[in-house]
Design a protein around this motif. Structure first.
Motif, PDB file in Angstrom:
ATOM      1  N   ARG A  56       0.828  -1.206   0.000  1.00 54.01           N
ATOM      2  CA  ARG A  56       0.000   0.000   0.000  1.00 54.01           C
ATOM      3  C   ARG A  56       0.862   1.256   0.000  1.00 54.01           C
ATOM      4  O   ARG A  56       0.618   2.194  -0.758  1.00 54.01           O
ATOM      5  CB  ARG A  56      -0.916  -0.009   1.228  1.00 54.01           C
ATOM      6  N   ASP A  57       1.895   1.267   0.854  1.00 55.09           N
ATOM      7  CA  ASP A  57       2.758   2.439   0.949  1.00 55.09           C
ATOM      8  C   ASP A  57       3.547   2.676  -0.334  1.00 55.09           C
ATOM      9  O   ASP A  57       3.885   3.823  -0.666  1.00 55.09           O
ATOM     10  CB  ASP A  57       3.727   2.287   2.124  1.00 55.09           C
ATOM     11  N   LEU A  58       3.846   1.598  -1.058  1.00 55.44           N
ATOM     12  CA  LEU A  58       4.592   1.731  -2.311  1.00 55.44           C
ATOM     13  C   LEU A  58       3.671   1.917  -3.517  1.00 55.44           C
ATOM     14  O   LEU A  58       4.143   1.995  -4.652  1.00 55.44           O
ATOM     15  CB  LEU A  58       5.472   0.490  -2.517  1.00 55.44           C
ATOM     16  N   ASN A  59       2.362   1.963  -3.246  1.00 57.38           N
ATOM     17  CA  ASN A  59       1.367   2.122  -4.312  1.00 57.38           C
ATOM     18  C   ASN A  59       1.428   0.973  -5.312  1.00 57.38           C
ATOM     19  O   ASN A  59       1.258   1.165  -6.519  1.00 57.38           O
ATOM     20  CB  ASN A  59       1.542   3.470  -5.031  1.00 57.38           C
ATOM     21  N   TRP A  60       1.692  -0.227  -4.792  1.00 57.57           N
ATOM     22  CA  TRP A  60       1.665  -1.435  -5.603  1.00 57.57           C
ATOM     23  C   TRP A  60       0.327  -2.135  -5.401  1.00 57.57           C
ATOM     24  O   TRP A  60      -0.269  -2.058  -4.328  1.00 57.57           O
ATOM     25  CB  TRP A  60       2.782  -2.407  -5.197  1.00 57.57           C
ATOM     26  N   ASP A  61      -0.143  -2.813  -6.417  1.00 58.82           N
ATOM     27  CA  ASP A  61      -1.371  -3.596  -6.303  1.00 58.82           C
ATOM     28  C   ASP A  61      -1.059  -4.935  -5.641  1.00 58.82           C
ATOM     29  O   ASP A  61      -0.204  -5.677  -6.124  1.00 58.82           O
ATOM     30  CB  ASP A  61      -1.990  -3.848  -7.685  1.00 58.82           C
ATOM     31  N   PHE A  62      -1.750  -5.218  -4.545  1.00 52.63           N
ATOM     32  CA  PHE A  62      -1.555  -6.501  -3.855  1.00 52.63           C
ATOM     33  C   PHE A  62      -2.602  -7.493  -4.331  1.00 52.63           C
ATOM     34  O   PHE A  62      -3.794  -7.229  -4.238  1.00 52.63           O
ATOM     35  CB  PHE A  62      -1.653  -6.327  -2.334  1.00 52.63           C
ATOM     36  N   ASP A  63      -2.146  -8.626  -4.848  1.00 54.30           N
ATOM     37  CA  ASP A  63      -3.048  -9.665  -5.343  1.00 54.30           C
ATOM     38  C   ASP A  63      -2.940 -10.889  -4.427  1.00 54.30           C
ATOM     39  O   ASP A  63      -1.906 -11.566  -4.416  1.00 54.30           O
ATOM     40  CB  ASP A  63      -2.681 -10.055  -6.770  1.00 54.30           C
ATOM     41  N   PRO A  64      -3.967 -11.177  -3.625  1.00 51.62           N
ATOM     42  CA  PRO A  64      -3.914 -12.342  -2.727  1.00 51.62           C
ATOM     43  C   PRO A  64      -3.625 -13.656  -3.449  1.00 51.62           C
ATOM     44  O   PRO A  64      -3.092 -14.590  -2.853  1.00 51.62           O
ATOM     45  CB  PRO A  64      -5.311 -12.366  -2.091  1.00 51.62           C
ATOM     46  N   LYS A  65      -3.957 -13.710  -4.751  1.00 53.34           N
ATOM     47  CA  LYS A  65      -3.714 -14.933  -5.517  1.00 53.34           C
ATOM     48  C   LYS A  65      -2.224 -15.200  -5.716  1.00 53.34           C
ATOM     49  O   LYS A  65      -1.830 -16.304  -6.097  1.00 53.34           O
ATOM     50  CB  LYS A  65      -4.409 -14.849  -6.877  1.00 53.34           C
ATOM     51  N   GLU A  66      -1.397 -14.176  -5.500  1.00 55.76           N
ATOM     52  CA  GLU A  66       0.043 -14.324  -5.659  1.00 55.76           C
ATOM     53  C   GLU A  66       0.710 -14.802  -4.371  1.00 55.76           C
ATOM     54  O   GLU A  66       1.934 -14.886  -4.295  1.00 55.76           O
ATOM     55  CB  GLU A  66       0.662 -13.010  -6.134  1.00 55.76           C
ATOM     56  N   VAL A  67      -0.102 -15.102  -3.349  1.00 54.19           N
ATOM     57  CA  VAL A  67       0.417 -15.646  -2.083  1.00 54.19           C
ATOM     58  C   VAL A  67      -0.036 -17.094  -1.966  1.00 54.19           C
ATOM     59  O   VAL A  67      -1.229 -17.378  -1.956  1.00 54.19           O
ATOM     60  CB  VAL A  67      -0.097 -14.838  -0.872  1.00 54.19           C
ATOM     61  N   LYS A 230      10.799   0.008   7.142  1.00 52.03           N
ATOM     62  CA  LYS A 230      11.341   0.849   8.215  1.00 52.03           C
ATOM     63  C   LYS A 230      10.369   1.965   8.587  1.00 52.03           C
ATOM     64  O   LYS A 230      10.160   2.264   9.769  1.00 52.03           O
ATOM     65  CB  LYS A 230      12.684   1.444   7.781  1.00 52.03           C
ATOM     66  N   THR A 231       9.765   2.578   7.567  1.00 51.61           N
ATOM     67  CA  THR A 231       8.796   3.649   7.822  1.00 51.61           C
ATOM     68  C   THR A 231       7.576   3.125   8.567  1.00 51.61           C
ATOM     69  O   THR A 231       7.094   3.750   9.529  1.00 51.61           O
ATOM     70  CB  THR A 231       8.350   4.278   6.482  1.00 51.61           C
ATOM     71  N   ILE A 232       7.082   1.971   8.144  1.00 47.80           N
ATOM     72  CA  ILE A 232       5.901   1.385   8.787  1.00 47.80           C
ATOM     73  C   ILE A 232       6.184   1.017  10.231  1.00 47.80           C
ATOM     74  O   ILE A 232       5.348   1.224  11.115  1.00 47.80           O
ATOM     75  CB  ILE A 232       5.433   0.146   7.992  1.00 47.80           C
ATOM     76  N   LYS A 233       7.368   0.486  10.521  1.00 49.57           N
ATOM     77  CA  LYS A 233       7.708   0.104  11.898  1.00 49.57           C
ATOM     78  C   LYS A 233       7.774   1.316  12.812  1.00 49.57           C
ATOM     79  O   LYS A 233       7.432   1.219  13.999  1.00 49.57           O
ATOM     80  CB  LYS A 233       9.036  -0.659  11.913  1.00 49.57           C
ATOM     81  N   ARG A 234       8.210   2.447  12.280  1.00 53.68           N
ATOM     82  CA  ARG A 234       8.223   3.676  13.079  1.00 53.68           C
ATOM     83  C   ARG A 234       6.809   4.205  13.275  1.00 53.68           C
ATOM     84  O   ARG A 234       6.459   4.687  14.357  1.00 53.68           O
ATOM     85  CB  ARG A 234       9.090   4.749  12.395  1.00 53.68           C
ATOM     86  N   ARG A 235       6.003   4.096  12.231  1.00 50.09           N
ATOM     87  CA  ARG A 235       4.652   4.679  12.248  1.00 50.09           C
ATOM     88  C   ARG A 235       3.642   3.803  12.980  1.00 50.09           C
ATOM     89  O   ARG A 235       2.771   4.320  13.699  1.00 50.09           O
ATOM     90  CB  ARG A 235       4.208   4.896  10.799  1.00 50.09           C
ATOM     91  N   GLU A 236       3.726   2.490  12.794  1.00 52.27           N
ATOM     92  CA  GLU A 236       2.746   1.567  13.360  1.00 52.27           C
ATOM     93  C   GLU A 236       3.438   0.373  14.019  1.00 52.27           C
ATOM     94  O   GLU A 236       3.246  -0.772  13.583  1.00 52.27           O
ATOM     95  CB  GLU A 236       1.803   1.073  12.265  1.00 52.27           C
ATOM     96  N   PRO A 237       4.243   0.581  15.048  1.00 53.97           N
ATOM     97  CA  PRO A 237       4.986  -0.535  15.651  1.00 53.97           C
ATOM     98  C   PRO A 237       4.084  -1.625  16.220  1.00 53.97           C
ATOM     99  O   PRO A 237       4.480  -2.796  16.286  1.00 53.97           O
ATOM    100  CB  PRO A 237       5.813   0.140  16.762  1.00 53.97           C
ATOM    101  N   GLU A 238       2.860  -1.270  16.587  1.00 57.48           N
ATOM    102  CA  GLU A 238       1.963  -2.232  17.227  1.00 57.48           C
ATOM    103  C   GLU A 238       1.563  -3.370  16.290  1.00 57.48           C
ATOM    104  O   GLU A 238       1.250  -4.475  16.753  1.00 57.48           O
ATOM    105  CB  GLU A 238       0.715  -1.533  17.774  1.00 57.48           C
ATOM    106  N   ILE A 239       1.554  -3.144  14.979  1.00 58.63           N
ATOM    107  CA  ILE A 239       1.080  -4.205  14.083  1.00 58.63           C
ATOM    108  C   ILE A 239       2.063  -5.372  13.992  1.00 58.63           C
ATOM    109  O   ILE A 239       1.723  -6.426  13.455  1.00 58.63           O
ATOM    110  CB  ILE A 239       0.761  -3.675  12.662  1.00 58.63           C
ATOM    111  N   PHE A 240       3.267  -5.195  14.546  1.00 57.60           N
ATOM    112  CA  PHE A 240       4.264  -6.268  14.556  1.00 57.60           C
ATOM    113  C   PHE A 240       4.290  -7.020  15.885  1.00 57.60           C
ATOM    114  O   PHE A 240       5.097  -7.928  16.069  1.00 57.60           O
ATOM    115  CB  PHE A 240       5.655  -5.695  14.258  1.00 57.60           C
ATOM    116  N   ASP A 241       3.412  -6.643  16.801  1.00 60.10           N
ATOM    117  CA  ASP A 241       3.372  -7.224  18.146  1.00 60.10           C
ATOM    118  C   ASP A 241       2.361  -8.364  18.192  1.00 60.10           C
ATOM    119  O   ASP A 241       1.163  -8.137  17.972  1.00 60.10           O
ATOM    120  CB  ASP A 241       2.986  -6.135  19.147  1.00 60.10           C
ATOM    121  N   PRO A 242       2.788  -9.614  18.477  1.00 58.86           N
ATOM    122  CA  PRO A 242       1.842 -10.741  18.524  1.00 58.86           C
ATOM    123  C   PRO A 242       0.695 -10.537  19.503  1.00 58.86           C
ATOM    124  O   PRO A 242      -0.449 -10.918  19.215  1.00 58.86           O
ATOM    125  CB  PRO A 242       2.726 -11.924  18.942  1.00 58.86           C
TER     126      PRO A 242
END
Length: 250
Positions: A56-67, A230-242
């Motif tokens: 999202r931050d890189l403005n790329w299209d995420f396709d769940p089918k590619e996972v 790195k930007t996301i970890k500074r901005r939203e550190p909680e999303i990496f917390d189990p």
């Protein structure tokens, strides 16, 4: 009319440019909660949420089918074999850094030998295993650390997933498991097993989990993903917390 046509051509051009910058990567993963796991046909977890945020931050299209969620040995092999493939969540080691390009650190990971609390195993190091049988998932970090330490294949019991590891440990068909501590605790919960009945017998490695890509993936893409992470970890550190993650899904 000419102005209108020029306007339409500009829209088409910029649309093609936008599509051209999408990385078109194939992502492989495994059942490794709380970081990545299968729910109702979808891959969920901390790592997949982080990956979607990177896109999202890189403005790329995420396709769940590619996972694609596969057993770890196959996912590992498929990533090495495909020049546009990446895998997650992978524990960083210097040995793996020679094979893959890493995006991380994303989440902490502590790998350990885990056993029943009621047992009296006292391991000073891996040479003390003796006749004990250790459950591992092939090419998982636990397996690789034991192999690098020279633990014989006869001491290992290969299982398909962490879920099978904790089940076999509970049934005492193996003596110990080599696995990530956080992941093991959540696998115990998923299997309806009380995690408090088990303990770390011997710590193996403290490292981090991240996203690992084939050496053929363009380095510029890796740099962009690392910068976004790195930007996301500074901005939203909680999303990496189990603990934060499970408070939202339970």
């Amino acid at each position: 009319m000419q102005i209108f046509i020029a306007f339409l051509l500009a829209i088409v051009f910029f649309s093609l440019q936008a599509k051209a910058k999408d990385p078109k990567l194939i992502w492989f993963t495994e059942d490794y909660p709380p970081f990545n796991y299968h729910v109702n046909g979808n891959v969920e977890g901390i790592a997949i949420n982080a990956l979607k945020t990177i896109y999202r931050d890189l403005n790329w299209d995420f396709d769940p089918k590619e996972v694609m969620l596969l057993p770890w040995p196959r996912a590992y092999h498929m990533t090495l074999a495909n020049h546009n493939a990446c895998i997650f969540s992978m524990t960083y080691t210097e040995e793996r850094a020679k094979l893959f390009q890493f995006v991380g650190p994303a989440m902490d990971n502590h790998v350990a030998i885990i056993g029943h609390k009621e047992t009296d195993y006292q391991l000073s190091d891996l040479t003390s295993l003796g006749a004990l049988k250790v459950g591992v998932v092939k090419n998982d970090i636990g397996h690789q650390l034991l192999r690098q330490a020279g633990v014989s294949k006869e001491s290992l019991v290969f299982l398909a997933s962490g879920f099978e590891l904790v089940q076999m440990l509970k049934l005492k068909r193996i003596d110990l498991i080599a696995y990530g501590d956080v992941i093991a605790r959540y696998q115990f919960k998923r299997a309806g097993i009380d995690p408090s009945h088990f303990r770390i017998v011997l710590p193996l490695r403290s490292s981090y989990l991240g996203f690992a890509c084939n050496q053929g993936v363009r380095k510029r893409l890796i740099e962009k993903m690392n910068k976004a992470l790195k930007t996301i970890k500074r901005r939203e550190p909680e999303i990496f917390d189990p603990e934060y993650f499970y408070s939202k899904v339970e």
